[in-house]
Design an enzyme around this catalytic site. Structure first.
Site, PDB file in Angstrom:
ATOM      1  N   SER A   1      45.492  32.253  41.271  1.00  0.00           N
ATOM      2  CA  SER A   1      44.063  32.559  41.331  1.00  0.00           C
ATOM      3  C   SER A   1      43.383  31.739  40.254  1.00  0.00           C
ATOM      4  O   SER A   1      44.026  31.291  39.293  1.00  0.00           O
ATOM      5  CB  SER A   1      43.849  34.056  41.063  1.00  0.00           C
ATOM      6  OG  SER A   1      42.488  34.352  40.801  1.00  0.00           O
TER       7      SER A   1
ATOM      8  N   TYR B   1      44.362  41.882  35.713  1.00  0.00           N
ATOM      9  CA  TYR B   1      44.628  40.920  36.783  1.00  0.00           C
ATOM     10  C   TYR B   1      44.789  39.515  36.219  1.00  0.00           C
ATOM     11  O   TYR B   1      45.690  38.764  36.626  1.00  0.00           O
ATOM     12  CB  TYR B   1      43.476  40.970  37.784  1.00  0.00           C
ATOM     13  CG  TYR B   1      43.620  40.056  38.967  1.00  0.00           C
ATOM     14  CD1 TYR B   1      44.693  40.176  39.839  1.00  0.00           C
ATOM     15  CD2 TYR B   1      42.660  39.082  39.242  1.00  0.00           C
ATOM     16  CE1 TYR B   1      44.820  39.347  40.949  1.00  0.00           C
ATOM     17  CE2 TYR B   1      42.775  38.250  40.346  1.00  0.00           C
ATOM     18  CZ  TYR B   1      43.857  38.390  41.194  1.00  0.00           C
ATOM     19  OH  TYR B   1      43.980  37.558  42.294  1.00  0.00           O
TER      20      TYR B   1
END
Length: 258
Positions: free
Chosen positions: A143, A156
């Site tokens: 990501s 995250y």
């Protein structure tokens, strides 16, 4: 460009997290590109339906329900599929958007176990088969959170930084062996489940993530990127490919038309 024909082994691709979103889209596109796809995810009904869909389109697909955080199950999977050419480590996800001061350690643990240890489990278990194929590829779907931070995203971000470092280190450690290591780092992607899962099913909070953004990335956009990287000639390694929608300049700067 290499003219050598790919081995049968190198044309088999395992996709984790294939029950929805990026994983399902990647499975469809790799199948269309001529790979026999092995679909893994915890939701048995979803991967079985997707395998049937891909087969109905005239392509080869096998469904295998699997929890990537269960090492014993992963090792059993590896014994069932000893001939593998591509591994797409896509299983992952985010939970919560709390600051560090109040974040739930259980959420942090779950994110680490799925995004990092899940990737580690599959990569360790399948690396011998990938190398034996003579032309293996490991893809880590990380990501933009793997490369920069943002408020409310520490759990995250930490997990995706771990996935990024895993890929980067593996590439160093196996250089000279016939396995490529590719990292694809998507930015804002609108899928049916990612934001909804992150916010515990709160549809209003999930919708606000994309509010005013005319065209976030789609799962197909990311799948197209993954498929392009996998289908490069064997001597070409796409170390890192960051892909964002045009409206997103960084994790914290997004153009919104409100």
């Amino acid at each position: 460009m290499s003219t050598a024909a790919p081995s049968a082994a190198s044309r088999i691709a395992v996709v984790t997290g294939a029950s929805s979103g990026i994983g399902a889209a990647t499975a469809r596109q790799l199948a269309a590109a001529g790979y026999r796809v092995v679909l893994t995810a915890r939701r048995k009904d979803r991967v079985e339906r997707l395998a049937e869909e891909i087969q109905a389109a005239g392509h080869a697909a096998t469904a295998y329900p699997l929890d990537v955080t269960d090492r014993a199950a992963v090792d059993e999977f590896a014994t069932a599929f000893r001939t593998i050419g591509v591994l797409v480590n896509n299983a992952g996800g985010a939970l919560g958007a709390d600051p560090v001061a109040t974040g739930d350690p259980a959420d942090w643990r779950t994110m680490y176990e799925t995004n990092v240890l899940g990737t580690l489990n599959l990569t360790q278990a399948l690396l011998p088969a990938l190398e034996a194929s003579g032309d293996g590829t490991v893809v880590v779907v990380s990501s933009t959170a793997a490369h920069s931070t943002y408020e409310g995203g520490a759990g995250y971000v930490a997990a995706k930084h771990g996935a990024h470092v895993l890929a980067e280190t593996l590439r160093l450690e196996i250089v000279g062996r016939p396995v490529r290591v590719v990292e694809v780092a998507p930015g804002m992607v609108r899928t049916e489940e990612f934001a909804l899962t992150r916010f515990g099913g709160d549809a209003d909070k999930a919708a606000k993530v994309y509010a005013g953004v005319a065209e976030p990335l789609t799962a197909d956009d990311v799948a197209d990127t993954i498929t392009w990287a996998v289908t490069r000639p064997s001597h070409v390694n796409i170390d890192l490919l960051v892909v964002r929608p045009r409206a997103q300049a960084s994790n914290t700067k997004v153009h919104r038309e409100l």
